[in-house]
Scaffold this motif. Structure first.
Motif, mmCIF file in Angstrom:
data_model
loop_
_atom_site.group_PDB
_atom_site.id
_atom_site.type_symbol
_atom_site.label_atom_id
_atom_site.label_comp_id
_atom_site.label_asym_id
_atom_site.label_seq_id
_atom_site.Cartn_x
_atom_site.Cartn_y
_atom_site.Cartn_z
ATOM 1 N N THR B 77 -0.757 11.174 0.471
ATOM 2 C CA THR B 77 -2.098 10.916 -0.055
ATOM 3 C C THR B 77 -2.283 9.421 -0.273
ATOM 4 N N ALA B 78 -3.433 8.927 0.131
ATOM 5 C CA ALA B 78 -3.773 7.508 -0.072
ATOM 6 C C ALA B 78 -2.640 6.612 0.403
ATOM 7 N N SER B 79 -2.399 6.622 1.700
ATOM 8 C CA SER B 79 -1.257 5.910 2.281
ATOM 9 C C SER B 79 -1.278 4.416 1.954
ATOM 10 N N GLN B 80 -0.058 3.871 1.857
ATOM 11 C CA GLN B 80 0.128 2.453 1.573
ATOM 12 C C GLN B 80 1.059 1.854 2.614
ATOM 13 N N PRO B 81 1.049 0.556 2.806
ATOM 14 C CA PRO B 81 1.965 -0.068 3.773
ATOM 15 C C PRO B 81 3.424 0.299 3.511
ATOM 16 N N SER B 82 3.777 0.549 2.254
ATOM 17 C CA SER B 82 5.159 0.902 1.935
ATOM 18 C C SER B 82 5.553 2.274 2.469
#
Lengths: 113, 115
Positions: B77-82
């Motif tokens: 959910t709500a992907s991040q670069p990490s």
């Protein structure tokens, strides 16, 4: 939290030489696994040990041998190295019973020239 | 033939978007593991599922096991670069044998998260 420790992290050997990889499992983990990951491939199981006894065997070449010691650390010995042995070698550890979670070490990158 | 198939093989998503990775087995699942791997580095344990219908979450990552379909899904959910990396599913036999076992891995899904 303590993790699986592998040494060395990088190793360069020539063809026909021998190599020894070491693995120190997470404290209180009694089972150790070795996996080989070639470039662009998924990890392939080699061999595992429980209480110093081999518990399972995968696609490990006859040139390779491994053992687990009384302190639960394990060593993978590789002889007559071939170019195709160049890969990442992972050690993983778990408890034989209980949660079954299997944790991997950072790997040893072996390059055979 | 490959026991575990993952889809998609690669995925590029914009930061903030949701995504799902699937892992389908050709055999009955007795324990399904999810790992994340950065290129050339070790496998980071994410979650392990054993029972049909089981669902686990860690931070923004949720994994479910559909035993009847012999399939597991990993949802971010709500992907991040990490979150970028290679996601691997692995099958064990712990639920069948009662002891820990070797893992057989899927083909992997490469995730890129763009800004």
């Amino acid at each position: 939290a303590a993790g699986v420790i592998q040494s060395p992290r990088h190793l360069i050997k020539e063809k026909r030489e021998t190599a020894t990889l070491k693995c120190y499992p997470i404290p209180r983990h009694d089972t150790v696994y070795w996996y080989q990951q070639g470039p662009g491939q998924d990890p392939q199981f080699l061999i595992s040990f429980y209480e110093k006894m081999q518990s399972d065997k995968g696609s490990i070449p006859d040139r390779f041998s491994a053992q687990q010691f009384s302190d639960y650390h394990s060593e993978l010995n590789m002889s007559s190295l071939e170019l195709g042995d160049s890969a990442l070698y992972f050690c993983a550890s778990s408890r034989r019973t209980g949660t079954y979670e299997q944790y991997f070490g950072p790997g040893t990158r072996l390059t055979v020239t | 033939s490959q026991e575990l198939e993952q889809s998609p093989q690669s995925l590029i998503v914009q930061e903030g978007k949701n995504l799902t990775i699937n892992c389908t087995s050709s055999k009955t699942l007795y324990g399904l593991y999810w790992y994340k791997q950065k290129y050339g580095e070790g496998l980071i344990f994410l979650m392990m599922l054993q029972k049909g219908g089981e669902e686990k979450s860690h931070e923004k990552i949720t994994a479910k096991l559909d035993e009847k379909k012999q399939q597991s899904s990993l949802h971010i959910t709500a992907s991040q670069p990490s979150h970028a990396g290679i996601y691997l599913c692995g099958a064990g036999r712990a639920a069948l044998t009662g002891t820990a076992s070797k893992l057989t891995f899927g083909t992997g899904t490469r995730l890129q998260v763009t800004l």
